[in-house]
Design a protein around this motif. Sequence first.
Motif, PDB file in Angstrom:
ATOM      1  N   CYS A   1      -4.100  40.412  70.370  1.00  0.00           N
ATOM      2  CA  CYS A   1      -5.397  40.858  70.736  1.00  0.00           C
ATOM      3  C   CYS A   1      -5.984  41.049  71.788  1.00  0.00           C
ATOM      4  O   CYS A   1      -5.920  40.375  72.801  1.00  0.00           O
ATOM      5  CB  CYS A   1      -5.366  40.229  69.468  1.00  0.00           C
ATOM      6  N   PRO A   2      -6.536  43.219  71.594  1.00  0.00           N
ATOM      7  CA  PRO A   2      -7.098  43.204  72.811  1.00  0.00           C
ATOM      8  C   PRO A   2      -8.324  42.748  73.548  1.00  0.00           C
ATOM      9  O   PRO A   2      -9.610  42.382  74.760  1.00  0.00           O
ATOM     10  CB  PRO A   2      -7.665  44.696  72.757  1.00  0.00           C
ATOM     11  N   PHE A   3      -8.908  41.488  72.442  1.00  0.00           N
ATOM     12  CA  PHE A   3      -9.915  41.299  72.411  1.00  0.00           C
ATOM     13  C   PHE A   3     -10.272  39.511  72.895  1.00  0.00           C
ATOM     14  O   PHE A   3     -10.527  38.393  73.881  1.00  0.00           O
ATOM     15  CB  PHE A   3     -11.290  40.962  70.766  1.00  0.00           C
ATOM     16  N   GLU A   4      -9.026  38.378  72.096  1.00  0.00           N
ATOM     17  CA  GLU A   4      -8.803  37.527  72.125  1.00  0.00           C
ATOM     18  C   GLU A   4      -7.273  37.219  72.816  1.00  0.00           C
ATOM     19  O   GLU A   4      -7.380  35.510  73.396  1.00  0.00           O
ATOM     20  CB  GLU A   4      -8.740  36.458  70.669  1.00  0.00           C
ATOM     21  N   GLY A   5      -6.763  37.944  73.441  1.00  0.00           N
ATOM     22  CA  GLY A   5      -5.241  37.727  74.203  1.00  0.00           C
ATOM     23  C   GLY A   5      -3.850  37.100  72.809  1.00  0.00           C
ATOM     24  O   GLY A   5      -3.769  37.957  72.116  1.00  0.00           O
TER      25      GLY A   5
ATOM     26  N   ALA B   1     -14.051  43.455  63.796  1.00  0.00           N
ATOM     27  CA  ALA B   1     -14.281  44.940  64.562  1.00  0.00           C
ATOM     28  C   ALA B   1     -13.811  46.464  64.124  1.00  0.00           C
ATOM     29  O   ALA B   1     -14.354  47.174  64.349  1.00  0.00           O
ATOM     30  CB  ALA B   1     -13.898  45.099  66.459  1.00  0.00           C
TER      31      ALA B   1
ATOM     32  N   PHE C   1     -10.716  50.466  69.872  1.00  0.00           N
ATOM     33  CA  PHE C   1     -11.396  49.296  70.463  1.00  0.00           C
ATOM     34  C   PHE C   1     -10.559  49.384  71.681  1.00  0.00           C
ATOM     35  O   PHE C   1     -11.032  48.180  72.122  1.00  0.00           O
ATOM     36  CB  PHE C   1     -11.856  48.050  69.798  1.00  0.00           C
TER      37      PHE C   1
ATOM     38  N   ARG D   1      -8.297  42.271  78.622  1.00  0.00           N
ATOM     39  CA  ARG D   1      -9.133  42.138  77.114  1.00  0.00           C
ATOM     40  C   ARG D   1      -9.853  42.641  77.687  1.00  0.00           C
ATOM     41  O   ARG D   1     -10.857  43.080  78.809  1.00  0.00           O
ATOM     42  CB  ARG D   1      -9.643  40.421  77.142  1.00  0.00           C
ATOM     43  N   TYR D   2     -10.774  43.686  76.229  1.00  0.00           N
ATOM     44  CA  TYR D   2     -12.022  44.205  76.141  1.00  0.00           C
ATOM     45  C   TYR D   2     -12.899  43.301  75.847  1.00  0.00           C
ATOM     46  O   TYR D   2     -12.933  43.049  74.547  1.00  0.00           O
ATOM     47  CB  TYR D   2     -11.098  45.207  75.292  1.00  0.00           C
ATOM     48  N   ALA D   3     -13.827  44.317  75.836  1.00  0.00           N
ATOM     49  CA  ALA D   3     -15.162  43.550  75.169  1.00  0.00           C
ATOM     50  C   ALA D   3     -15.489  44.027  73.777  1.00  0.00           C
ATOM     51  O   ALA D   3     -14.692  45.414  73.225  1.00  0.00           O
ATOM     52  CB  ALA D   3     -16.491  44.071  75.887  1.00  0.00           C
ATOM     53  N   LEU D   4     -16.057  42.913  73.078  1.00  0.00           N
ATOM     54  CA  LEU D   4     -15.987  43.550  71.555  1.00  0.00           C
ATOM     55  C   LEU D   4     -16.982  44.143  71.412  1.00  0.00           C
ATOM     56  O   LEU D   4     -17.989  44.416  72.236  1.00  0.00           O
ATOM     57  CB  LEU D   4     -16.626  41.753  70.959  1.00  0.00           C
TER      58      LEU D   4
END
Lengths: 307, 307
Positions: free
Chosen positions: A146-150, A109, A240, B299-302
Amino acid sequence: MKNRIHINDVAARDGFQIEAEFVPTGDKIALIDALSSTGLAKIEATSFTSPKAIPNLRDAADVMAGIRRAPGVAYVALIPNEKGVERALACGTDELNFVMSASDSHGRANLHMSAEQSLERFARMVDLAAGADATTNASISTAFGCPFEGDVAPERVLEITARIAGLGIDGVTLCDTTGMANPRQVSDLCRAVREQHPGLDLTLHLHNTRGMGLANALAGWQVGVTRFDAALGGLGGCPFAPGATGNVCTEDLVHMFEQMGVDTGVDLDALLAVASTLPDIVGHAVPGQVVKAGTSQRRYALPAAAG
Amino acid sequence: MKNRIHINDVAARDGFQIEAEFVPTGDKIALIDALSSTGLAKIEATSFTSPKAIPNLRDAADVMAGIRRAPGVAYVALIPNEKGVERALACGTDELNFVMSASDSHGRANLHMSAEQSLERFARMVDLAAGADATTNASISTAFGCPFEGDVAPERVLEITARIAGLGIDGVTLCDTTGMANPRQVSDLCRAVREQHPGLDLTLHLHNTRGMGLANALAGWQVGVTRFDAALGGLGGCPFAPGATGNVCTEDLVHMFEQMGVDTGVDLDALLAVASTLPDIVGHAVPGQVVKAGTSQRRYALPAAAG
């Protein structure tokens, strides 16, 4: 626990890159020059990324050309790729800070690269920088989550660190990109990195997203970390991760450690004077607290009624 | 380092007392009742001080009469004098939290009493409370520094603590009233109190004035402190220290310790739900950060462009 720490101010890079308004080149140069005389060890002045990716830092070469180089201060630039290395070296950058992400989704990203692709690129970047008069460092984003994966497994971060060390890069920065780290995690991961790579310069890059910035810095210092990234005023964030507030605040970090008797090398009053100019530069209030409350040494007049 | 901590939320007292607008009694009761089901160990509901001194808490008896008493939660009130003891006991207060200041100038400004006068009064207050079904605690303001005088010698705080213990009071709270403490100082003083008075319940009352609230809590916990005051949303401050921001934020404190694997007894999601109602109650934004950023589990969306 070491009694001298070294601070790298990243406001001009990690802060300005995310501002809604472009900070004029002259203002950037003036801020960096002002910071140069406060005793900071390093100043991350800009990023040699694509102007399309980060338009706010499209003036990277002009900033590096315009700043006054203070003796004893290392001027750092963030570098995502080979072209960035060439541009940064052409400007006489003291330290090339390569950047990658421990998490593939965050890396794709943010940088359009997986961790493996970043590491392969680092090898070529190291070759390009060989012989140049610049130190190298690698920043590992999302090292604490990670903010997306944890969760990001510490084993993964340790493996990436070993690969980085194997490339002959001088230092590694563990980045809590979106403020997910907690003090126990910081303590455990930093201890492991120090044990496995005693010769590698280890830096902590913390965000205060959930209020734990200074607690995490304390935890890192307690296991021997002596290098910290921080941003004047607590500027910064992550494009992001909406809602995330900024980097750990440089002047608040300096204040805490100086209060504890730890030498930061920084003249806190001089730093606070620079920090007080920041809201005018960026056009909004910033999160730093000591600049508002005064230091712990601040004394108040007794209320009149109390006699 | 203990794996279970106990939290006393002081928003309804230390927070509401300094608000520019009186918080209606019904709102206070509703907030305390909402907090009662989140797993907090204690809730400091009000202060039995003179309505002239703290008009915002002039409804102390009504608040204590109106709240629902949840099993397992101790309802605390701050008590400056003998009359306060009588009023608090008449309302069935579970814990009488006597208050004094380690600094004479702060004590005179805030309570019209020197430390010695407070301690003499404590003796009479203990007598009044004897036989009642209430525990006693003594909060020592400015234990880590005074906004008027500056440094407060740890020896002085230790002597006051010994006097308090000698009176048979069950616990002592060391208060960093205006956020002057640093982690090293917290560590040193808390260790000394615990060594000298292992039978005394020790609580830390921290303010985040200079951003060190959670770092100081961590430092206290590392030397064995398991009881913390904190205020929902980070409300609070000190009327004699303009510019000072609030107490350490309850939900941010719970979040940090839970992330570290330390059991707070608190249901964080339930607490965050209550915290999210606070800006409407007080009519302004509050400093708490986790309620804005979400927990570290968020968690955030990609981003779409990242594919």
